[in-house]
Every structure is written in structure tokens, then in C-alpha cells.
Design a protein around this motif. Structure first.
Motif, PDB file in Angstrom:
ATOM      1  N   PRO A   2      37.814  34.639  25.941  1.00 45.27           N
ATOM      2  CA  PRO A   2      39.208  34.856  26.231  1.00 45.27           C
ATOM      3  C   PRO A   2      39.331  36.304  26.936  1.00 45.27           C
ATOM      4  O   PRO A   2      40.284  36.832  27.970  1.00 45.27           O
ATOM      5  CB  PRO A   2      39.887  34.966  25.159  1.00 45.27           C
ATOM      6  CG  PRO A   2      38.972  34.212  24.121  1.00 45.27           C
ATOM      7  CD  PRO A   2      37.605  34.268  24.672  1.00 45.27           C
ATOM      8  N   ILE A   3      38.563  37.348  26.571  1.00 49.21           N
ATOM      9  CA  ILE A   3      38.632  38.943  27.154  1.00 49.21           C
ATOM     10  C   ILE A   3      38.328  38.663  28.414  1.00 49.21           C
ATOM     11  O   ILE A   3      38.894  39.287  29.270  1.00 49.21           O
ATOM     12  CB  ILE A   3      37.732  39.861  26.221  1.00 49.21           C
ATOM     13  CG1 ILE A   3      38.333  39.882  24.837  1.00 49.21           C
ATOM     14  CG2 ILE A   3      37.565  41.020  27.019  1.00 49.21           C
ATOM     15  CD1 ILE A   3      37.272  40.439  23.776  1.00 49.21           C
ATOM     16  N   GLY A   7      40.492  39.998  31.697  1.00 49.33           N
ATOM     17  CA  GLY A   7      40.100  41.009  32.582  1.00 49.33           C
ATOM     18  C   GLY A   7      40.047  40.404  33.887  1.00 49.33           C
ATOM     19  O   GLY A   7      40.660  41.044  34.963  1.00 49.33           O
ATOM     20  N   ILE A   8      39.574  38.943  34.136  1.00 45.43           N
ATOM     21  CA  ILE A   8      39.593  38.554  35.687  1.00 45.43           C
ATOM     22  C   ILE A   8      41.068  38.439  36.091  1.00 45.43           C
ATOM     23  O   ILE A   8      41.514  38.661  37.095  1.00 45.43           O
ATOM     24  CB  ILE A   8      38.956  37.086  35.581  1.00 45.43           C
ATOM     25  CG1 ILE A   8      37.401  37.303  35.369  1.00 45.43           C
ATOM     26  CG2 ILE A   8      39.375  36.356  36.886  1.00 45.43           C
ATOM     27  CD1 ILE A   8      36.806  36.177  35.294  1.00 45.43           C
ATOM     28  N   LEU A   9      42.051  38.044  35.110  1.00 44.42           N
ATOM     29  CA  LEU A   9      43.474  37.632  35.565  1.00 44.42           C
ATOM     30  C   LEU A   9      44.084  39.038  35.917  1.00 44.42           C
ATOM     31  O   LEU A   9      44.961  39.182  36.846  1.00 44.42           O
ATOM     32  CB  LEU A   9      44.320  37.312  34.410  1.00 44.42           C
ATOM     33  CG  LEU A   9      45.635  36.678  34.600  1.00 44.42           C
ATOM     34  CD1 LEU A   9      45.811  35.617  35.516  1.00 44.42           C
ATOM     35  CD2 LEU A   9      46.365  36.299  33.171  1.00 44.42           C
ATOM     36  N   LEU A  10      43.757  40.216  34.934  1.00 44.57           N
ATOM     37  CA  LEU A  10      44.333  41.342  35.527  1.00 44.57           C
ATOM     38  C   LEU A  10      43.724  42.097  36.680  1.00 44.57           C
ATOM     39  O   LEU A  10      44.460  42.696  37.499  1.00 44.57           O
ATOM     40  CB  LEU A  10      44.009  42.404  34.103  1.00 44.57           C
ATOM     41  CG  LEU A  10      44.842  42.212  32.856  1.00 44.57           C
ATOM     42  CD1 LEU A  10      44.238  43.166  31.933  1.00 44.57           C
ATOM     43  CD2 LEU A  10      46.138  42.541  33.158  1.00 44.57           C
ATOM     44  N   THR A  11      42.530  41.791  36.982  1.00 42.92           N
ATOM     45  CA  THR A  11      41.902  42.049  38.183  1.00 42.92           C
ATOM     46  C   THR A  11      42.766  41.473  39.327  1.00 42.92           C
ATOM     47  O   THR A  11      43.098  42.170  40.348  1.00 42.92           O
ATOM     48  CB  THR A  11      40.502  41.910  38.296  1.00 42.92           C
ATOM     49  OG1 THR A  11      39.887  42.612  37.363  1.00 42.92           O
ATOM     50  CG2 THR A  11      39.990  42.252  39.675  1.00 42.92           C
TER      51      THR A  11
END
Length: 173
Positions: A2-3, A7-11
Motif C-alpha cells: 500500500p505504501i 507513492g505512485i499515486l502521489l507521483t
């Protein structure tokens, strides 16, 4: 897991925001050039029909313009009322920081505006009106070019932001 997903979503979201921000900067420049054009049209009308001193014209126009143009006009009018021997050109240059810091205008846009404003107050009414007219024609060309730039680059910036974020997401996987 999930982390990594977060991280990918935030990027993806942050790179998309960068692209949309760049596109909004282009749109802001177009909007501010149009506001500057409106401001100069109002000044032309004040000079032609009201025949009031420039500082009074600036105060009157400030009431009909949005920020930061209203702030710029008010500061300029206040400085002119001091009558401390400075020319309008000097006062405009000193107050141009308001426009440089709070608009999406390029330094060249502001320099052209300052050049146009430097002759105000020195020339007779007809010459001032002609000078403003010449500047308005130049400003209209600049507005059209800025709109074309926005039409051409705005969508590219947005797409590059999203695609760049997706590319980084794939690389992180």
C-alpha cells in the motif's frame, strides 16, 4: 504494497499538478494581458473625455480594475500626488514590481507597458491618445500571440504532466 501504491499515486498527481500549473500560467498571462488592455482603454477614455489630471484618472480606473492592477494604479496615483519632482516614468518603474510579482506577465510585457506610460503627462492630449493607441495595437498582437501559445502549449503541458507521472509510476513498479 500500500505504501508503494500511495507513492505512485502521489507521483502521478504531483506531476499532473505541475502540468496543469504550467498551463494555468499561460492562461493567466492571457487574462492579465486582457486586463492591461482594458486598463489602457479606460485610461484612453479618461484622457479623452474627462480631461482630469493623471493621478485622478489613475484613481478612477483603479476602482474598475481587479487586483493587482488596482493596487498598481493606486500606488502610482499616490506617488504622483506627492509632487516630489519625480517623473511619471520613474514612478511607474518603481511601482512596476507590483505587476512583476503578482501577475503572469513576462518582463518584456511590463517593459512595453512602462515605455508606453513614460510619455504620459508630457505630451498634449492628442499625442497621448495616439501613443496609447499604438500601445493598444501592440498589446492586441501580444494578446493574440499569447492566446495562440496557450492553445498550442496548454494542452501539451497538461498531457506531459499526466504522462510524465504515469511514466514515473511505471518506472517505480
Amino acid at each position: 504494497m500500500p505504501i508503494q501504491t500511495v507513492g505512485i499515486l502521489l507521483t502521478v498527481l504531483s506531476s499532473s499538478a505541475l502540468g496543469f500549473g504550467a498551463s494555468m500560467g499561460l492562461a493567466g498571462r492571457v487574462r492579465n494581458l486582457r486586463e492591461m488592455q482594458k486598463m489602457m482603454e479606460l485610461l484612453k477614455g479618461e484622457i479623452r473625455y474627462s480631461a482630469v489630471p493623471l493621478q485622478e484618472a489613475f484613481f478612477a480606473i483603479a476602482l474598475r480594475c481587479p487586483e493587482p492592477f488596482a493596487e498598481f494604479l493606486k500606488k502610482t496615483a499616490q506617488e504622483m500626488e506627492r509632487r516630489d519632482g519625480r517623473t511619471l516614468s520613474v514612478i511607474l518603474n518603481e511601482n512596476s514590481g507590483v505587476l512583476q510579482n503578482k501577475t503572469g506577465l513576462k518582463p518584456d510585457d511590463i517593459q512595453k507597458f512602462l515605455r508606453a506610460g513614460s510619455g504620459l503627462g508630457y505630451l498634449d492630449q492628442e499625442m497621448q491618445l495616439r501613443m496609447i493607441g499604438v500601445y493598444l495595437e501592440e498589446l492586441e498582437r501580444e494578446c493574440r500571440m499569447a492566446e495562440e501559445e496557450y492553445q498550442g502549449k496548454g494542452k501539451v503541458y497538461r498531457c506531459l504532466g499526466v504522462m510524465g507521472g504515469l511514466f514515473l509510476a511505471v518506472v517505480f513498479l
